[in-house]
Every structure is written in C-alpha cells, then in structure tokens.
Design a protein around this motif. Structure first.
Motif, PDB file in Angstrom:
ATOM      1  N   SER A  68       0.811  -1.220   0.000  1.00 22.72           N
ATOM      2  CA  SER A  68       0.000   0.000   0.000  1.00 22.72           C
ATOM      3  C   SER A  68       0.842   1.267   0.000  1.00 22.72           C
ATOM      4  O   SER A  68       0.618   2.167  -0.812  1.00 22.72           O
ATOM      5  CB  SER A  68      -0.948   0.011   1.214  1.00 22.72           C
ATOM      6  OG  SER A  68      -0.208  -0.128   2.422  1.00 22.72           O
ATOM      7  N   ASP A  69       1.820   1.364   0.919  1.00 25.97           N
ATOM      8  CA  ASP A  69       2.573   2.610   1.056  1.00 25.97           C
ATOM      9  C   ASP A  69       3.265   3.025  -0.243  1.00 25.97           C
ATOM     10  O   ASP A  69       3.222   4.193  -0.637  1.00 25.97           O
ATOM     11  CB  ASP A  69       3.618   2.480   2.170  1.00 25.97           C
ATOM     12  CG  ASP A  69       2.970   2.355   3.542  1.00 25.97           C
ATOM     13  OD1 ASP A  69       1.772   2.668   3.653  1.00 25.97           O
ATOM     14  OD2 ASP A  69       3.662   1.927   4.495  1.00 25.97           O
ATOM     15  N   LEU A  71       2.485   2.279  -3.274  1.00 25.71           N
ATOM     16  CA  LEU A  71       1.502   2.673  -4.279  1.00 25.71           C
ATOM     17  C   LEU A  71       0.915   4.049  -3.994  1.00 25.71           C
ATOM     18  O   LEU A  71       0.355   4.681  -4.889  1.00 25.71           O
ATOM     19  CB  LEU A  71       0.373   1.635  -4.347  1.00 25.71           C
ATOM     20  CG  LEU A  71       0.745   0.277  -4.942  1.00 25.71           C
ATOM     21  CD1 LEU A  71      -0.426  -0.687  -4.854  1.00 25.71           C
ATOM     22  CD2 LEU A  71       1.187   0.427  -6.395  1.00 25.71           C
ATOM     23  N   ASN A  72       1.038   4.489  -2.760  1.00 21.28           N
ATOM     24  CA  ASN A  72       0.544   5.816  -2.390  1.00 21.28           C
ATOM     25  C   ASN A  72       1.644   6.856  -2.344  1.00 21.28           C
ATOM     26  O   ASN A  72       1.391   8.009  -1.996  1.00 21.28           O
ATOM     27  CB  ASN A  72      -0.136   5.763  -1.012  1.00 21.28           C
ATOM     28  CG  ASN A  72      -1.428   4.978  -1.037  1.00 21.28           C
ATOM     29  OD1 ASN A  72      -2.192   5.070  -1.999  1.00 21.28           O
ATOM     30  ND2 ASN A  72      -1.681   4.186   0.000  1.00 21.28           N
ATOM     31  N   TYR A  89      -0.841   5.618 -11.216  1.00 12.70           N
ATOM     32  CA  TYR A  89      -0.942   4.737 -10.058  1.00 12.70           C
ATOM     33  C   TYR A  89      -2.381   4.213  -9.930  1.00 12.70           C
ATOM     34  O   TYR A  89      -3.334   4.899 -10.337  1.00 12.70           O
ATOM     35  CB  TYR A  89      -0.537   5.470  -8.788  1.00 12.70           C
ATOM     36  CG  TYR A  89       0.960   5.614  -8.619  1.00 12.70           C
ATOM     37  CD1 TYR A  89       1.657   4.771  -7.770  1.00 12.70           C
ATOM     38  CD2 TYR A  89       1.671   6.582  -9.329  1.00 12.70           C
ATOM     39  CE1 TYR A  89       3.032   4.892  -7.612  1.00 12.70           C
ATOM     40  CE2 TYR A  89       3.041   6.708  -9.179  1.00 12.70           C
ATOM     41  CZ  TYR A  89       3.717   5.862  -8.316  1.00 12.70           C
ATOM     42  OH  TYR A  89       5.083   5.974  -8.174  1.00 12.70           O
ATOM     43  N   SER A  92      -7.790   2.563  -5.399  1.00 12.04           N
ATOM     44  CA  SER A  92      -8.428   1.461  -4.683  1.00 12.04           C
ATOM     45  C   SER A  92      -9.943   1.566  -4.734  1.00 12.04           C
ATOM     46  O   SER A  92     -10.513   2.621  -5.066  1.00 12.04           O
ATOM     47  CB  SER A  92      -7.954   1.444  -3.222  1.00 12.04           C
ATOM     48  OG  SER A  92      -8.298   2.654  -2.580  1.00 12.04           O
ATOM     49  N   TRP A 142       1.360  -5.487  -9.317  1.00 10.93           N
ATOM     50  CA  TRP A 142       1.208  -4.832  -8.024  1.00 10.93           C
ATOM     51  C   TRP A 142      -0.242  -4.388  -7.827  1.00 10.93           C
ATOM     52  O   TRP A 142      -0.858  -3.830  -8.749  1.00 10.93           O
ATOM     53  CB  TRP A 142       2.101  -3.589  -7.914  1.00 10.93           C
ATOM     54  CG  TRP A 142       3.562  -3.888  -7.821  1.00 10.93           C
ATOM     55  CD1 TRP A 142       4.307  -4.062  -6.688  1.00 10.93           C
ATOM     56  CD2 TRP A 142       4.488  -4.027  -8.900  1.00 10.93           C
ATOM     57  NE1 TRP A 142       5.619  -4.306  -6.992  1.00 10.93           N
ATOM     58  CE2 TRP A 142       5.754  -4.290  -8.352  1.00 10.93           C
ATOM     59  CE3 TRP A 142       4.355  -3.961 -10.292  1.00 10.93           C
ATOM     60  CZ2 TRP A 142       6.884  -4.475  -9.129  1.00 10.93           C
ATOM     61  CZ3 TRP A 142       5.468  -4.159 -11.067  1.00 10.93           C
ATOM     62  CH2 TRP A 142       6.724  -4.410 -10.490  1.00 10.93           C
ATOM     63  N   TYR A 144      -3.168  -3.194  -4.338  1.00 14.40           N
ATOM     64  CA  TYR A 144      -3.271  -2.857  -2.916  1.00 14.40           C
ATOM     65  C   TYR A 144      -3.445  -4.127  -2.090  1.00 14.40           C
ATOM     66  O   TYR A 144      -4.172  -5.044  -2.485  1.00 14.40           O
ATOM     67  CB  TYR A 144      -4.435  -1.901  -2.685  1.00 14.40           C
ATOM     68  CG  TYR A 144      -4.123  -0.486  -3.109  1.00 14.40           C
ATOM     69  CD1 TYR A 144      -3.349   0.337  -2.288  1.00 14.40           C
ATOM     70  CD2 TYR A 144      -4.577   0.022  -4.324  1.00 14.40           C
ATOM     71  CE1 TYR A 144      -3.051   1.637  -2.670  1.00 14.40           C
ATOM     72  CE2 TYR A 144      -4.278   1.323  -4.706  1.00 14.40           C
ATOM     73  CZ  TYR A 144      -3.512   2.125  -3.874  1.00 14.40           C
ATOM     74  OH  TYR A 144      -3.198   3.402  -4.257  1.00 14.40           O
ATOM     75  N   ASP A 145      -2.743  -4.162  -0.942  1.00 12.52           N
ATOM     76  CA  ASP A 145      -2.754  -5.368  -0.120  1.00 12.52           C
ATOM     77  C   ASP A 145      -4.139  -5.695   0.425  1.00 12.52           C
ATOM     78  O   ASP A 145      -4.508  -6.864   0.564  1.00 12.52           O
ATOM     79  CB  ASP A 145      -1.743  -5.253   1.024  1.00 12.52           C
ATOM     80  CG  ASP A 145      -1.908  -3.979   1.830  1.00 12.52           C
ATOM     81  OD1 ASP A 145      -2.774  -3.149   1.495  1.00 12.52           O
ATOM     82  OD2 ASP A 145      -1.150  -3.798   2.807  1.00 12.52           O
ATOM     83  N   ASN A 146      -4.948  -4.665   0.727  1.00 12.32           N
ATOM     84  CA  ASN A 146      -6.289  -4.954   1.249  1.00 12.32           C
ATOM     85  C   ASN A 146      -7.183  -5.583   0.187  1.00 12.32           C
ATOM     86  O   ASN A 146      -8.033  -6.431   0.485  1.00 12.32           O
ATOM     87  CB  ASN A 146      -6.933  -3.678   1.806  1.00 12.32           C
ATOM     88  CG  ASN A 146      -7.158  -2.619   0.730  1.00 12.32           C
ATOM     89  OD1 ASN A 146      -6.247  -2.294  -0.020  1.00 12.32           O
ATOM     90  ND2 ASN A 146      -8.367  -2.081   0.670  1.00 12.32           N
ATOM     91  N   GLU A 147      -6.963  -5.218  -1.077  1.00 14.46           N
ATOM     92  CA  GLU A 147      -7.758  -5.819  -2.154  1.00 14.46           C
ATOM     93  C   GLU A 147      -7.305  -7.245  -2.434  1.00 14.46           C
ATOM     94  O   GLU A 147      -8.120  -8.116  -2.765  1.00 14.46           O
ATOM     95  CB  GLU A 147      -7.667  -4.959  -3.415  1.00 14.46           C
ATOM     96  CG  GLU A 147      -8.317  -3.591  -3.226  1.00 14.46           C
ATOM     97  CD  GLU A 147      -8.337  -2.748  -4.489  1.00 14.46           C
ATOM     98  OE1 GLU A 147      -9.309  -2.000  -4.676  1.00 14.46           O
ATOM     99  OE2 GLU A 147      -7.380  -2.839  -5.282  1.00 14.46           O
TER     100      GLU A 147
END
Length: 326
Positions: A68-69, A71-72, A89, A92, A142, A144-147
């Motif tokens: 996440s970090d 990607l942000n 980028y 989400s 790559w 997002y980890d939550n997705e």
C-alpha cells in the motif's frame, strides 16, 4: 546499440526503483513477532504480500505483490519506487481491481494501459484493470494489499522491506531470510560487469573485422585508380589537388557509410532484441544519439584514415608508367 539498450534498461533499474536497506522473507505465522520487533528497533517498514500468479490460461508465472505505502508514494519516498513509462498509479475500491504491471509482461502478453485482463492467484480467477506500466527487473503485478486480502479471504504478509541501522536490522535475522540492498545491488552489478566483459570482447572483434574490411575495400579502390591519377597528373592537375579530390571522396563515402551503418545498427539491434527477449529476460531497444554518433564517427574516421594511404600513393606514383594505356 543492443548493449547500450540493455544497460540503459537494467543499469539504473535497481538504483531508481529500490529504496530499502533490507528485505526480509518470513513465514506468515510469525508476522506479529516481526511486527513487534521492527517497532522495538525503530525501523521504517512496509509489509508485503508476495504470491505467485499467472495470466488466465497461461503457463508463465509472475509475482503478485500486495502493498500500500509504495503505491501511495508517488513522491518517491516509498520502499519501492515505480518507474512508470505509461499510465498512472492504481486507485483502490474500483469496480475492477486496479493494478500496475511491469512493462515486460505487458509487451509479451500484448496488454496495454486500460485493458481489463484475467489473472489467476492461488486458483482464483479475477479481473484486473491495468492502470500503469513500470520498468522492472521481474515479471510482476502490483495491487493494494487490502484488495489482495479480499481476493484470498485472508490477510497474509510474508515479506517486509525495512530502512534503518544495519545492527537493528540484524536483530530480525533469526526469524527470517534477509537480503541486504548492498548485497543485492553488488551481486547484480557484478553479473552485469561479467556480461559486459563478454560483450566487449565481441564488440572489439566486430570492430576489428569492420575496420579491416572497410580499409581493405577503400585501399583496393585507391590502388585501382593509379592510372586515373597518373593521367590527371599528365593533364596538369597537381598532386595536392588529387589528394584533395581523394579526401573529399572519402568524406562522402564516410558520411554515406556512417548513415548506412547507423541504420543497419538500429535494424540489427531490433532483431537481436527480439531474439534475446524471453519471459525471464526483457529489455527494449532504445536509439541513443551518442551511440549513433559514435557509430557514424567510427565509419567516417576509418574512411578518412584510408586517405593517408592514398596520399602516399599519389606522392610516389610513377606518372610515365601508370599513364600508359594497356
């Protein structure tokens, strides 16, 4: 041209994309313990979910990174800095999961920014939308980890990238496999240097053959014109004038040969790249002005060097003997 393209692509990839001091691989079940110790040692960190995936109905494997970090962090402060060659980028919580993929995968699979494609992760087939292409060493996707956790119905972290003092990072070694950035970069640079040495040998051999062939051709051309130069001398043309004519001719030949050489180098380079590129090893052909000028200058200088031999023959030509017609 091919070698410069490869080193342009690979030579700066690590320095420009990796912003961590160490990367640790660990079993997901010890995530809480590593998390606590990272905080105790005051390390900067980013946890990652790293899995294997593949294109739907495809056999080639790529890495799936959930983070996440980074990607942000389009300001370049993330642990991994993306070198986006196209697109943006990911965002989400979209209808289709947004992802960045490496440029090599996109080229080989014929995927483009904006495409919605199917990939497989741990037996699950999902649709993802490509929002950006990044220049990377490995075939990777790559998101997002939550997705990624939503896809797997569980949260799994098995990699962490950290920044901080090496003695503090060393306290985590007993729980994981660790790769230090310096070792990672040095191993890569050493392999590139070995590859460079092999390439340089082939380049020197090629240059030697090119010089020999070009000089031989030009010298034969000059030798066969002895009678012509002798006749022109009899007609009143000075040897200085004949030398100037020879130099001008060689300059024209050098310019035309240099242009052809640059075009041939680009064309040959594109062919070689198409043969070298595989799923595991990808780079792109780039046309560099400095390399093109070097090729052009090499042909032009070689052509001019043959003028020295022509000047010597003109000065020592036997006008009476060479001006006789057979």
């Amino acid at each position: 041209m091919t070698m410069s393209s490869m080193f342009d692509y690979y030579g700066t990839t690590i320095e420009e994309s990796e912003n961590w001091d160490a990367r640790l691989y660990f079993s997901p079940d010890i995530y809480p313990k590593i998390y606590d110790e990272i905080h105790e040692n005051n390390l900067e960190y980013e946890f990652v979910t790293m899995l294997e995936g593949r294109p739907h109905n495809g056999d080639d494997m790529f890495l799936i990174w959930g983070l996440s970090d980074s990607l942000n962090s389009d300001d370049g402060n993330g642990m991994h800095k993306f070198r986006l060659s196209d697109g943006n980028y990911p965002v989400s919580n979209q209808e289709d999961i947004n992802v960045i993929i490496d440029k090599g995968s996109a080229s080989i699979l014929n995927w483009n920014v904006g495409d919605v494609v199917k990939i497989e992760i741990m037996g699950k087939i999902i649709d993802v939308k490509i929002t950006g292409l990044s220049d990377e060493l490995e075939r990777t996707v790559w998101m997002y980890d939550n997705e990624l956790a939503d896809i797997l119905n569980m949260e799994i972290y098995n990699v962490v990238m950290v920044r901080g003092a090496y003695e503090d990072i060393g306290n985590l070694v007993s729980y994981s496999q660790i790769i230090y950035y310096d070792d990672y970069a040095n191993a890569f640079n050493e392999s590139m240097e070995n590859f460079t040495s092999i390439f340089v040998v082939f380049i020197l051999i090629g240059m030697s053959i090119a010089v020999a062939v070009l000089l031989n051709t030009l010298i034969i051309n000059i030798t066969e014109r002895d009678q012509e130069f002798a006749t022109m001398s009899v007609l009143g043309f000075s040897r200085r004038f004949l030398t100037k004519v020879l130099i001008v001719e060689n300059v024209v030949i050098g310019i035309l040969g240099g242009i052809v050489g640059v075009i041939a180098s680009i064309t040959t380079g594109e062919f070689l790249v198409s043969q070298f590129v595989t799923w595991a090893f990808y780079f792109e052909q780039t046309v560099r002005l400095d390399v093109s000028l070097a090729i052009f200058g090499f042909v032009l200088v070689t052509s001019l060097l043959s003028s020295l031999y022509g000047y010597w023959r003109i000065r020592n030509i036997d006008i009476v003997e060479k001006s006789r017609f057979e």
